[in-house]
Motif scaffolding. Structure first.
Motif: not given
Lengths: 88, 88
Positions: A7-9, A11-12, A15, B50, B53-54, B57
């Motif tokens: 999940f983190n990936n 979002i990343g 982003a 963006g 979102l970072w 993250y």
């Protein structure tokens, strides 16, 4: 080196896609108007150095989104620097 | 939530300081010249989304450099957006 997607990936990755895409309208604007007077060369040179380090950081912490986003960003940043120098 | 500082963090912190600092000359340039005609508003709006979102993250993967750099970047990006709208 091993990678996994979670999940983190995601979002990343989203982003990364957005911040990297952000450079496209700036590059296109300079290309279309052949003018970059108000664009700061210092900003994009710092960006090139910083994004290179973010790329290294992405490799160190083995985070695919960081690696991918920063690779593509670097290409776009160098194209903006090239046009800024050419069109002023 | 637990944080620790290691070599990777240091690379990330330096990267974050550089990419965040990169926004300062652009903000100053617009402030001094009162002109942002060649600066892409689309770029900085995408950047704001963006970078938010970072930031999320960074919180998810518990990486201090990502959290810090993106917080400060957001403030600078909003100041650039504000000036772009004001000065055009």
């Amino acid at each position: 080196m091993e990678f996994s997607i979670n999940f983190n990936n995601i979002i990343g990755i989203v982003a990364g896609i957005i911040t990297t895409s952000a450079l496209v309208p700036q590059a296109l604007k300079i290309y279309r108007t052949k003018s970059a007077r108000d664009v700061s060369l210092t900003m994009f040179i710092f960006m090139a150095v910083g994004i290179t380090l973010w790329f290294v950081y992405g490799v160190l912490i083995k985070e695919i989104p960081v690696i991918l986003a920063n690779s593509v960003s670097l290409i776009l940043i160098f194209s903006i620097i090239f046009m800024k120098i050419r069109y002023g």
